[in-house]
Scaffold this active site. Structure first.
Site, mmCIF file in Angstrom:
data_model
loop_
_atom_site.group_PDB
_atom_site.id
_atom_site.type_symbol
_atom_site.label_atom_id
_atom_site.label_comp_id
_atom_site.label_asym_id
_atom_site.label_seq_id
_atom_site.Cartn_x
_atom_site.Cartn_y
_atom_site.Cartn_z
ATOM 1 N N LYS A 1 1.245 7.993 1.799
ATOM 2 C CA LYS A 1 0.383 9.152 1.589
ATOM 3 C C LYS A 1 -0.949 8.856 2.262
ATOM 4 O O LYS A 1 -1.396 7.705 2.274
ATOM 5 C CB LYS A 1 0.211 9.353 0.082
ATOM 6 C CG LYS A 1 -0.575 10.558 -0.316
ATOM 7 C CD LYS A 1 0.308 11.613 -0.977
ATOM 8 C CE LYS A 1 -0.439 12.936 -1.124
ATOM 9 N NZ LYS A 1 -0.158 13.932 -0.115
ATOM 10 N N VAL B 1 0.834 -1.203 0.000
ATOM 11 C CA VAL B 1 0.000 0.000 0.000
ATOM 12 C C VAL B 1 0.870 1.254 0.000
ATOM 13 O O VAL B 1 1.797 1.369 0.793
ATOM 14 C CB VAL B 1 -0.939 0.004 1.242
ATOM 15 C CG1 VAL B 1 -1.681 1.325 1.356
ATOM 16 C CG2 VAL B 1 -1.912 -1.157 1.175
ATOM 17 N N ASP B 2 0.566 2.183 -0.936
ATOM 18 C CA ASP B 2 1.250 3.482 -0.951
ATOM 19 C C ASP B 2 0.386 4.573 -0.329
ATOM 20 O O ASP B 2 0.895 5.566 0.173
ATOM 21 C CB ASP B 2 1.542 3.918 -2.396
ATOM 22 C CG ASP B 2 2.434 2.928 -3.113
ATOM 23 O OD1 ASP B 2 3.304 2.333 -2.449
ATOM 24 O OD2 ASP B 2 2.245 2.737 -4.335
ATOM 25 N N VAL B 3 -0.944 4.388 -0.428
ATOM 26 C CA VAL B 3 -1.876 5.433 -0.019
ATOM 27 C C VAL B 3 -2.933 4.836 0.907
ATOM 28 O O VAL B 3 -3.559 3.830 0.564
ATOM 29 C CB VAL B 3 -2.591 6.048 -1.257
ATOM 30 C CG1 VAL B 3 -3.593 7.112 -0.840
ATOM 31 C CG2 VAL B 3 -1.578 6.609 -2.252
ATOM 32 N N ARG C 1 -2.936 0.156 -5.209
ATOM 33 C CA ARG C 1 -1.954 0.460 -4.159
ATOM 34 C C ARG C 1 -2.564 1.333 -3.066
ATOM 35 O O ARG C 1 -1.864 1.912 -2.232
ATOM 36 C CB ARG C 1 -0.725 1.164 -4.750
ATOM 37 C CG ARG C 1 -0.008 0.390 -5.845
ATOM 38 C CD ARG C 1 0.882 -0.698 -5.315
ATOM 39 N NE ARG C 1 1.888 -0.202 -4.395
ATOM 40 C CZ ARG C 1 2.688 -1.004 -3.684
ATOM 41 N NH1 ARG C 1 2.581 -2.331 -3.808
ATOM 42 N NH2 ARG C 1 3.586 -0.498 -2.871
#
Ligand code: PLP
Ligand code: CA
Length: 304
Positions: free
Chosen positions: A55, A21-23, A244
């Protein structure tokens, strides 16, 4: 039930979720705070996620405050590092929807509001004139012989949000704007009940929207969760990659559905309105990828 076989309770190791996961999109009530109280451990967990380069966005279906109003609430809870641009309230979503649907911003068309101050504050920022809301809270229509309620012919949309001072005047005004004036019917959210206090459930915006559905026979355009509007907005503005993103919330029919219907990963937390029994019970058909007691589980190991 069988569909629950794949729900994974977050425990050690969580690195798999964090790696994928980025966000994170966090629902607010039941995840970050409950009512006016910050949930234990949240500042530390958000700081760790930020330090890990994640983020974060904060999305609430509660339309009573504007984005600026929520910024003040975050500040008041000590979460001062979160900028207003990362906060998405359903009041902001309603204004963004009108802007994107080419509703005139030259003052030629107006919005009638059932709702509290948040919706009007958002419309002020984009130059859309509005009436109703708190200004109509003490009014009653003339229902004497020959009585009529005259409505402004320039109303092009009615936004219906949570309003603790909803009354018959506002319902009749909205009804005329939609049925006679052809105004678009917009709902900030459809939450059936909310937890205004911990002591019981309180009638949510589903009741105000239901009143207007009842007298117009129309279905509203929904702008809050689980509608895709906010994810489309984030995608176009920030270029985020949906698979993501992890949607984190405490409600199955708004938050988890927002995730599953829009191609996001999803995590249900038990720190709000949904119990483990309800999640895993036979009546539930909405399946998150993961669940956890609260978001502090990201950085806890099973033995803690
Ligand atoms: N609507 C109202 C009026 C509320 O009070 C709440 C929660 O307090 C909500 C909606 C749901 O908010 P969220 O989406 O942050 O859980
Ligand atoms: Ca919630």
């Amino acid at each position: 039930s069988l569909n629950m076989a794949n729900v994974l309770k977050l425990s050690d190791p969580q690195s798999q979720l964090l790696d994928n996961v980025d966000v994170f999109i966090f629902d607010c009530d039941g995840v970050i705070w409950r009512g006016d109280s910050l949930i234990d451990g949240i500042p530390e967990t958000l700081a760790k996620l930020r330090a890990a380069g994640k983020k974060m966005f904060f999305v609430t279906n509660n339309s009573t405050k504007s984005r600026a109003g929520y910024k003040k609430k975050f500040d008041g809870l000590g979460l001062t590092e979160i900028p207003a641009e990362e906060i998405f309230s359903s009041s902001f979503a309603a204004a963004a929807y009108l802007e994107q649907s080419k509703f005139p911003t030259d003052g030629s068309k107006k919005v009638y509001i059932i709702g509290e101050v948040g919706i009007g504050e958002e419309l002020d920022l984009i130059g859309i004139p509005h009436l109703g809301g708190p200004a109509d809270s003490e009014k009653a229509p003339d229902m004497g012989p020959g009585g009529r309620l005259e409505v402004d012919p320039d109303v092009g949309a009615v936004i219906v949000g949570f309003d603790r001072n909803v009354n018959y005047y506002k319902i009749q005004y909205a009804q005329l704007c939609i049925n006679e004036g052809g105004a678009e019917f917009i709902a900030t959210n459809l939450d059936a009940v909310t937890h205004l206090t911990d002591a019981q459930e309180w009638a949510g915006n589903g009741s105000m929207v239901g009143a207007i559905k009842g007298c117009t026979g129309q279905e509203p355009t929904l702008v809050g969760k689980p509608s895709p509007l906010m994810i489309d907005y984030l995608e176009s503005k920030y270029g985020v990659e949906r698979n993501r993103i992890c949607m984190v919330g405490d409600r199955l029919d708004t938050d988890v559905l927002f995730g599953t219907e829009n191609g996001l990963q999803s995590l249900l937390v038990l720190s709000g309105v949904t119990s483990e029994e309800k999640l895993l019970g036979p009546d539930n058909t909405i399946t998150p990828d993961y669940y956890a007691d609260d978001i502090n589980a990201f950085f806890q190991t099973e033995s803690e």
